[in-house]
Design a protein around this motif. Structure first.
Motif, PDB file in Angstrom:
ATOM      1  N   LEU A  43       0.828  -1.204   0.000  1.00  0.00           N
ATOM      2  CA  LEU A  43       0.000   0.000   0.000  1.00  0.00           C
ATOM      3  C   LEU A  43       0.864   1.256   0.000  1.00  0.00           C
ATOM      4  CD1 LEU A  43      -2.742  -1.051   2.579  1.00  0.00           C
ATOM      5  CD2 LEU A  43      -3.022  -0.826   0.101  1.00  0.00           C
ATOM      6  N   ARG A  44       1.907   1.244   0.804  1.00  0.00           N
ATOM      7  CA  ARG A  44       2.799   2.411   0.858  1.00  0.00           C
ATOM      8  C   ARG A  44       3.561   2.586  -0.450  1.00  0.00           C
ATOM      9  NH1 ARG A  44       4.404   0.859   6.999  1.00  0.00           N
ATOM     10  NH2 ARG A  44       2.763   2.085   8.036  1.00  0.00           N
ATOM     11  N   ALA A  45       3.788   1.475  -1.143  1.00  0.00           N
ATOM     12  CA  ALA A  45       4.513   1.544  -2.420  1.00  0.00           C
ATOM     13  C   ALA A  45       3.742   2.335  -3.470  1.00  0.00           C
ATOM     14  CB  ALA A  45       4.816   0.144  -2.935  1.00  0.00           C
ATOM     15  N   VAL A  46       2.409   2.384  -3.335  1.00  0.00           N
ATOM     16  CA  VAL A  46       1.588   3.158  -4.276  1.00  0.00           C
ATOM     17  C   VAL A  46       1.032   4.417  -3.617  1.00  0.00           C
ATOM     18  CG1 VAL A  46       1.037   1.145  -5.682  1.00  0.00           C
ATOM     19  CG2 VAL A  46      -0.473   1.748  -3.786  1.00  0.00           C
ATOM     20  N   ARG A  47       1.662   4.829  -2.502  1.00  0.00           N
ATOM     21  CA  ARG A  47       1.381   6.101  -1.837  1.00  0.00           C
ATOM     22  C   ARG A  47      -0.062   6.188  -1.341  1.00  0.00           C
ATOM     23  NH1 ARG A  47       4.782  10.320  -5.755  1.00  0.00           N
ATOM     24  NH2 ARG A  47       6.794   9.244  -5.521  1.00  0.00           N
ATOM     25  N   THR A  48      -0.531   5.109  -0.751  1.00  0.00           N
ATOM     26  CA  THR A  48      -1.853   5.105  -0.131  1.00  0.00           C
ATOM     27  C   THR A  48      -1.810   5.971   1.129  1.00  0.00           C
ATOM     28  OG1 THR A  48      -2.175   2.852  -0.934  1.00  0.00           O
ATOM     29  CG2 THR A  48      -3.659   3.606   0.810  1.00  0.00           C
ATOM     30  N   PRO A  49      -2.839   6.770   1.393  1.00  0.00           N
ATOM     31  CA  PRO A  49      -2.857   7.571   2.629  1.00  0.00           C
ATOM     32  C   PRO A  49      -2.680   6.699   3.862  1.00  0.00           C
ATOM     33  CG  PRO A  49      -4.605   8.277   1.144  1.00  0.00           C
ATOM     34  CD  PRO A  49      -3.997   7.044   0.529  1.00  0.00           C
ATOM     35  N   GLU A  50      -1.907   7.218   4.830  1.00  0.00           N
ATOM     36  CA  GLU A  50      -1.541   6.399   5.979  1.00  0.00           C
ATOM     37  C   GLU A  50      -2.754   5.984   6.803  1.00  0.00           C
ATOM     38  OE1 GLU A  50       1.165   4.123   7.965  1.00  0.00           O
ATOM     39  OE2 GLU A  50       1.423   5.294   6.112  1.00  0.00           O
TER      40      GLU A  50
END
Length: 226
Positions: free
Chosen positions: A110-117
């Motif tokens: 998820l973080r790899a595609v810049r999903t909101p934290e």
């Protein structure tokens, strides 16, 4: 005209040096279908999984997702296409970054595609609960958990983007019987909910007979059961 609803490796050939491991192989996994893949060691089962997972470019042939041809591999594939396929490998320790906690392991795609934290935290909590990871386990790193607990985290990571197709490469082979049953149950429930296609590689013939709708013998590339 309705688009096909399947993950397809069409006439795929892969070689390593002079050794050809896949020679014109065609395998289809339909939505809401569980396909078993079997064959002798060294016949290219894991290589085929990597090709279908968009991790390895075939020398010849084509992978398509619901009729859309895929060009390239890994991050060269658009995110909305590559996240439709996920893979669960045999060895969770080989697949997991030892520096990450289980929570961060699940969150990584998820973080790899810049999903909101805030979305990341919500999704991680949802999936950790789904696969049976308790709060005391989620902050631990791989060395501090069992193979079964780590594989549960890897399963949660595989499901994090809600893939349409899940590829299981001997994913239960290193687990005890109770964890095998739990992992299989989570995958079946996910499949029913999302109408996902599932590919299963296993040497456990009882599991294959019980779990799959049909079995493809990679050695002959012909359906062994329909």
């Amino acid at each position: 005209m309705t688009s096909p609803q399947h993950l397809l490796a069409d006439e795929v050939t892969v070689g390593y040096g002079r050794r050809v491991v896949l020679d014109g192989v065609t395998v289809r996994v339909g939505r809401n279908e569980t396909v078993g893949l079997r064959g002798p060691s060294g016949c290219g089962k894991s290589t085929l999984v990597r090709v279908l997972a968009l991790l390895h470019r075939p020398d010849h042939g084509q992978v398509s997702i619901d009729g859309t041809p895929v060009h390239g591999v890994r991050y060269a594939v658009p995110v909305d296409l590559r996240t439709r396929v996920a893979v669960l490998f045999q060895s969770p320790r080989a697949a997991a970054d030892p520096r990450l906690s289980l929570d961060d392991l699940i969150a990584e795609p998820l973080r790899a595609v810049r999903t909101p934290e805030s979305t990341v935290r919500e999704r991680v909590a949802e999936l950790a609960d789904l696969v049976g990871l308790t709060a005391d386990l989620r902050g631990r790193r791989p060395h501090a958990v069992s193979d079964g607990q780590l594989q549960r985290a890897c399963l949660a990571r595989a499901l994090v983007h809600r893939p349409d197709y899940l590829l299981c490469d001997e994913a239960t082979a290193m687990l005890d019987a109770s964890t095998q049953a739990h992992v299989a149950a989570v995958i079946r429930d996910y499949q029913r909910t999302r109408r996902a296609g599932v590919l299963v590689i296993s040497h456990d013939q009882t599991l294959m007979d019980r779990w799959t709708d049909r079995i493809v013998d990679l050695d002959s590339r012909a359906p062994a059961r329909t």
